[in-house]
Design a protein around this motif. Structure first.
Motif, PDB file in Angstrom:
ATOM      1  N   TYR A   3       0.818  -1.205   0.000  1.00  0.00           N
ATOM      2  CA  TYR A   3       0.000   0.000   0.000  1.00  0.00           C
ATOM      3  C   TYR A   3       0.858   1.264   0.000  1.00  0.00           C
ATOM      4  N   LEU A   4       2.060   1.160   0.521  1.00  0.00           N
ATOM      5  CA  LEU A   4       2.945   2.321   0.579  1.00  0.00           C
ATOM      6  C   LEU A   4       3.467   2.722  -0.791  1.00  0.00           C
ATOM      7  N   GLN A   5       3.242   1.890  -1.804  1.00  0.00           N
ATOM      8  CA  GLN A   5       3.694   2.194  -3.156  1.00  0.00           C
ATOM      9  C   GLN A   5       2.669   2.995  -3.955  1.00  0.00           C
ATOM     10  N   ASN A   6       1.474   3.198  -3.402  1.00  0.00           N
ATOM     11  CA  ASN A   6       0.437   3.957  -4.114  1.00  0.00           C
ATOM     12  C   ASN A   6       0.890   5.390  -4.347  1.00  0.00           C
ATOM     13  N   ASP A   7       0.501   5.969  -5.501  1.00  0.00           N
ATOM     14  CA  ASP A   7       0.869   7.347  -5.834  1.00  0.00           C
ATOM     15  C   ASP A   7       0.237   8.354  -4.886  1.00  0.00           C
ATOM     16  N   ASN A   8      -0.971   8.091  -4.433  1.00  0.00           N
ATOM     17  CA  ASN A   8      -1.664   8.962  -3.491  1.00  0.00           C
ATOM     18  C   ASN A   8      -1.821   8.189  -2.183  1.00  0.00           C
ATOM     19  N   LEU A   9      -1.347   8.798  -1.102  1.00  0.00           N
ATOM     20  CA  LEU A   9      -1.295   8.079   0.157  1.00  0.00           C
ATOM     21  C   LEU A   9      -1.364   9.073   1.314  1.00  0.00           C
ATOM     22  N   LEU A  46       9.050   6.432   2.600  1.00  0.00           N
ATOM     23  CA  LEU A  46      10.452   6.729   2.284  1.00  0.00           C
ATOM     24  C   LEU A  46      11.422   5.897   3.105  1.00  0.00           C
ATOM     25  N   LEU A  47      10.929   5.277   4.161  1.00  0.00           N
ATOM     26  CA  LEU A  47      11.794   4.507   5.057  1.00  0.00           C
ATOM     27  C   LEU A  47      11.878   3.067   4.582  1.00  0.00           C
ATOM     28  N   GLY A  48      13.082   2.583   4.444  1.00  0.00           N
ATOM     29  CA  GLY A  48      13.295   1.194   4.056  1.00  0.00           C
ATOM     30  C   GLY A  48      13.409   0.315   5.281  1.00  0.00           C
ATOM     31  N   ASP A  49      14.304  -0.644   5.221  1.00  0.00           N
ATOM     32  CA  ASP A  49      14.522  -1.556   6.333  1.00  0.00           C
ATOM     33  C   ASP A  49      15.257  -0.853   7.469  1.00  0.00           C
ATOM     34  N   GLY A  50      15.042  -1.361   8.687  1.00  0.00           N
ATOM     35  CA  GLY A  50      15.850  -0.936   9.808  1.00  0.00           C
ATOM     36  C   GLY A  50      15.254   0.123  10.714  1.00  0.00           C
ATOM     37  N   TRP A  51      13.947   0.308  10.692  1.00  0.00           N
ATOM     38  CA  TRP A  51      13.315   1.333  11.520  1.00  0.00           C
ATOM     39  C   TRP A  51      12.305   0.722  12.477  1.00  0.00           C
ATOM     40  N   ALA A  65      19.952   1.436   9.012  1.00  0.00           N
ATOM     41  CA  ALA A  65      18.622   1.756   8.510  1.00  0.00           C
ATOM     42  C   ALA A  65      18.762   2.454   7.160  1.00  0.00           C
ATOM     43  N   ASN A  66      17.749   2.256   6.316  1.00  0.00           N
ATOM     44  CA  ASN A  66      17.779   2.803   4.958  1.00  0.00           C
ATOM     45  C   ASN A  66      16.569   3.685   4.714  1.00  0.00           C
ATOM     46  N   ALA A  67      16.741   4.619   3.794  1.00  0.00           N
ATOM     47  CA  ALA A  67      15.653   5.511   3.401  1.00  0.00           C
ATOM     48  C   ALA A  67      15.929   6.022   1.989  1.00  0.00           C
TER      49      ALA A  67
END
Length: 162
Positions: A3-9, A46-51, A65-67
């Motif tokens: 769901y985090l990949q949707n253009d509108n969120l 915007l946050l990847g793994d590690g949060w 952590a990645n972003a």
């Protein structure tokens, strides 16, 4: 994550200690921000793994952590603000953090006292656009309070400075 990949969120989260609602929104066609401030927004897409989950004005990270951020054309520095609390400082002492942009290290900086501390790194010349950011705590932190998680640092904000 899908769901985090949707253009509108739109994301809504509750800051329990401050008893405050925190919102963040992404709209189709808008560029990613150049910085993230945990206390004023929660752009988790915007946050990847590690949060770990958002806390009161900061978000604990794993030792790495990645972003993803947008590098502005005039970016001259990268900043990282952390909350070095008394328990972590007592248990571990100073924290050394490394920042990597698209896999290239900018070097390390030391956070050496109990406070909300900001350090900056010069950013080499480069093109504007999307950048993969990796934050790396050189020594993992295991809290003395019995929390079984492994931490890096309590991140309050990070991003590019023009």
């Amino acid at each position: 994550r899908q769901y985090l990949q949707n253009d509108n969120l739109a994301i809504v989260s509750w800051d329990r200690p401050r008893r405050k609602l925190i919102t963040a929104a992404r709209h189709a066609g808008e560029p990613d921000p150049a910085a993230i401030v945990m206390a004023t927004g929660n752009p988790i897409w915007l946050l990847g793994d590690g949060w770990y989950p958002l806390e009161s004005g900061f978000r604990w990270m794993h030792p790495q952590a990645n972003a993803r951020l947008r590098r502005p054309a005039g970016a001259s520095e990268f900043f990282l603000r952390i909350n070095l609390g008394p328990v972590q400082f007592h248990d571990q002492g100073p924290i050394q953090m490394e920042v990597l942009l698209n896999g290239r290290s900018l070097g390390t900086r030391t956070y050496d006292k109990v406070d909300w501390l900001e350090r900056r790194w010069p950013v080499p010349p480069g093109e504007a656009g999307s950048v993969e950011v990796a934050l790396h705590a050189l020594r993992p932190y295991r809290a003395s309070n019995g929390d079984p998680r492994i931490f890096g640092a309590a991140v309050a904000a990070f991003g590019f400075v023009e």
